[in-house]
Scaffold this active site. Structure first.
Site, mmCIF file in Angstrom:
data_model
loop_
_atom_site.group_PDB
_atom_site.id
_atom_site.type_symbol
_atom_site.label_atom_id
_atom_site.label_comp_id
_atom_site.label_asym_id
_atom_site.label_seq_id
_atom_site.Cartn_x
_atom_site.Cartn_y
_atom_site.Cartn_z
ATOM 1 N N GLU A 265 1.830 -0.300 -4.918
ATOM 2 C CA GLU A 265 0.937 0.717 -5.287
ATOM 3 C C GLU A 265 1.579 2.130 -5.479
ATOM 4 O O GLU A 265 1.948 2.512 -4.416
ATOM 5 C CB GLU A 265 -0.192 0.525 -4.286
ATOM 6 N N ASP B 3 0.874 -1.089 -0.110
ATOM 7 C CA ASP B 3 -0.022 0.089 0.200
ATOM 8 C C ASP B 3 0.998 1.270 0.007
ATOM 9 O O ASP B 3 1.796 1.131 0.538
ATOM 10 C CB ASP B 3 -0.944 -0.116 1.120
HETATM 11 C C1 NOJ Z 1 -4.666 2.496 -0.934
HETATM 12 C C2 NOJ Z 1 -5.516 1.873 -0.927
HETATM 13 O O1 NOJ Z 1 -5.834 0.905 -2.187
HETATM 14 C C3 NOJ Z 1 -6.835 2.597 -0.614
HETATM 15 O O2 NOJ Z 1 -8.083 1.649 -0.297
HETATM 16 C C4 NOJ Z 1 -6.502 3.162 1.229
HETATM 17 O O3 NOJ Z 1 -7.562 3.935 1.392
HETATM 18 C C5 NOJ Z 1 -5.294 3.902 0.791
HETATM 19 N N1 NOJ Z 1 -4.167 3.416 0.341
HETATM 20 C C6 NOJ Z 1 -4.823 4.201 2.282
HETATM 21 O O4 NOJ Z 1 -4.209 3.140 2.899
#
Ligand code: NOJ
Length: 522
Positions: free
Chosen positions: A261, A206
């Site tokens: 990500e 993440d």
């Molecule tokens: C990216 C995640 O995919 C999302 O759902 C989340 O709200 C944020 N990061 C914060 O962790």
């Protein structure tokens, strides 16, 4: 195969909305287990499960209170072990979601930090700072949180008076960790090893680009200046952290995989993260964001192939996930038929590109975004944080329809009430209805995935554009696969060869508008 992650198809499971086995309205691990055969039959190679750890669920589980356990809402650690074993027995790999940028405000570390004085060890694991102004009431910097509102919240001191501020790039319930702190480094090394020892094949990471912060920009913002670059992403130290994790992943037998990500939609930037000693992959969000136009799609695909290819990484394609408007709706707006036609073509485009593809649960059913959830049903913190100006991401998180024509459509037991309401007519998308229909979205995905797995045309990673006129995307894979996507205004003639699969019936041998075909050149 040791490099499975270079060409895998990974299915994203958002557990809350997948299958609810016990009728509490929320999906769970037993529910995921019950659908593993469905996922095997769909033809994916792996599943990525978004956070299932104990959490107050302020952000759907991306606010983790304990990284080494499972929230009772979803099951137990023993259930997790069983799921991993079951998946492996069916030949499916399992990726989990690592959330290292922030903890939950209910995490014992943050609870300890709040109970500890300014300057303490406990506070050093987060970003606590004094406020400015005579009474400390001015936030340390002006930066905004991703969900809206300031990214600093002031806490109440031990004396009951307003105290320091802490940084949260997302919701206030998600305080950012300070990755300069040795406890933080050691903790996540251990968390990785904990899940690797349980057989997990890798992690989606993440906000992988934002862990390290520019300390000067936080401590002396007046010196850095208002026009300075965003101080919370791409900091050099972040690559060191990824290297450290890669060493841990590589030391496992077999080695494990790390996929980041990384937002920003610039593949040449993402490619900086991908090295033999860094992350294995990073989602190409430029592809997801591209308009449905041949020139735009061609550009984003070329950019990604060039940038990822230059560093020897496999591109990672994605059309939808739990944060984005479902692509049927992105491509068609309110016109479901148009969006569905384009989504079918987009699936054949994505699944024919060299690299890895991530599917988001329900895209194989052709689910559109649910755009009319009542205000009172909304759960995404974005809705409150934005002062009710952004409705947030609930519309892509509505529980899946599996069977029948009556809510909850097999998502949970009869009469149970899903945590987000399913729209009337959701049963039209149900998996049991689509499975026997050769023209359904589900059948298209099954056939496409089977071909991708077995047809020799998909071997290797070579790729070359072929010119078929304006508005037509066309490329060839060396092993013998020709892909055509018609985004022009008229049907196009196909090259000579066998049609392996088309996203729409051919029109007198021609490929209709908003359709794609896979051809084995004759
Ligand atoms: C990216 C995640 O995919 C999302 O759902 C989340 O709200 C944020 N990061 C914060 O962790």
């Amino acid at each position: 195969m040791s490099d499975w992650w270079r060409h895998a198809v990974v299915y994203q499971v958002y557990p809350r909305s997948f299958v609810d086995s016990d009728g509490d309205g929320v999906g769970d691990i037993a529910g995921i287990r019950s659908r593993l055969p469905y996922l095997r039959d769909l033809g994916v190679d792996a599943i990525w499960i978004t956070p299932w750890y104990p959490s107050p669920m302020a952000d759907g589980g991306y606010d983790v209170a304990d990284y080494r356990d499972v929230d009772p809402l979803f099951g137990t650690l023993a259930d997790a072990d069983t799921l991993i074993g079951d998946a492996h027995a069916l030949g499916l790999r399992v990726l989990l979601d690592l959330v290292p940028n922030h903890t939950s405000s209910a995490h014992p570390w943050f609870v300890e930090a709040l109970a500890s004085p300014p300057g303490s060890r406990a506070r050093a694991r987060y970003w606590f700072r004094d406020g400015g102004g005579p009474d400390g009431s001015v936030a340390p910097t002006d930066h905004r949180s991703v969900f809206g509102g300031p990214c600093w919240t002031r806490v109440v001191g031990a004396d009951g008076r307003p105290g320091q501020w802490y940084l949260h790039l997302f919701a206030p319930e998600q305080p950012d960790l300070c990755w300069d702190d040795p406890d933080v480094l050691a903790e996540f090394d251990d968390v990785l090893r904990f899940w690797f020892a349980r057989g997990v094949d890798g992690f989606r990471i993440d906000v992988a680009d934002m862990l390290v912060k520019d300390r000067a920009a936080i401590d002396t913002p007046e010196l850095v200046g208002p026009d300075a670059p965003y101080p919370f992403s791409d900091q050099p130290g972040v690559f060191e952290i990824h290297r450290r994790w890669r060493r841990i992943a590589d030391a496992q037998d077999p080695p494990r995989v790390l996929v980041g990500e990384i937002h920003g939609a610039r593949p040449e930037r993402d490619a900086r993260y991908l090295h033999p000693d860094g992350l294995h992959g990073a989602f190409d969000f430029a592809f997801l964001r591209s308009a449905w136009r041949a020139a735009d799609l061609r550009q984003v695909v070329s950019d990604a192939l060039d940038a990822f290819g230059a560093v020897g990484a496999a591109p990672t394609w994605v059309l939808s996930n739990h944060d984005e408007t479902r692509h049927v709706t992105r491509y068609g707006g309110d016109d479901l038929a148009l969006g569905t036609r384009r989504a079918r073509a987009a699936a054949l485009l994505m699944l024919a590109l060299p690299g890895v593809a991530y599917l988001y649960q329900g895209e194989e059913l052709g689910l559109p975004e649910v755009t009319d959830l009542p205000d009172a049903a909304l759960r995404d913190p974005v809705w409150e944080r934005s002062g009710h100006t952004r409705r947030g991401r609930d519309g892509c998180r509505v529980p899946l329809p599996w069977t029948g024509q009556v809510a909850p459509y097999g998502f949970g037991p009869a009469e149970s009430e899903p945590w987000l309401p399913q729209p009337p007519g959701w049963g039209g998308f149900a998996a049991d209805r689509q499975a026997p229909d050769p023209a359904s979205m589900l059948s298209l995905y099954r056939t496409a995935l089977a071909l991708r797995r077995t047809d020799p045309g998909f071997a290797g990673e070579s790729f070359a554009w072929r010119d078929m006129g304006p508005g037509v995307l066309s490329f060839e894979r060396d092993a013998g696969l020709w892909v055509i996507v018609n985004l022009s205004a008229a049907a196009v003639a196909l090259p000579i060869g066998d049609v392996l699969l088309a996203s729409a019936p051919l029109d007198d041998g021609r490929l209709p508008v908003d359709a794609a075909a896979w051809i084995r050149p004759g």
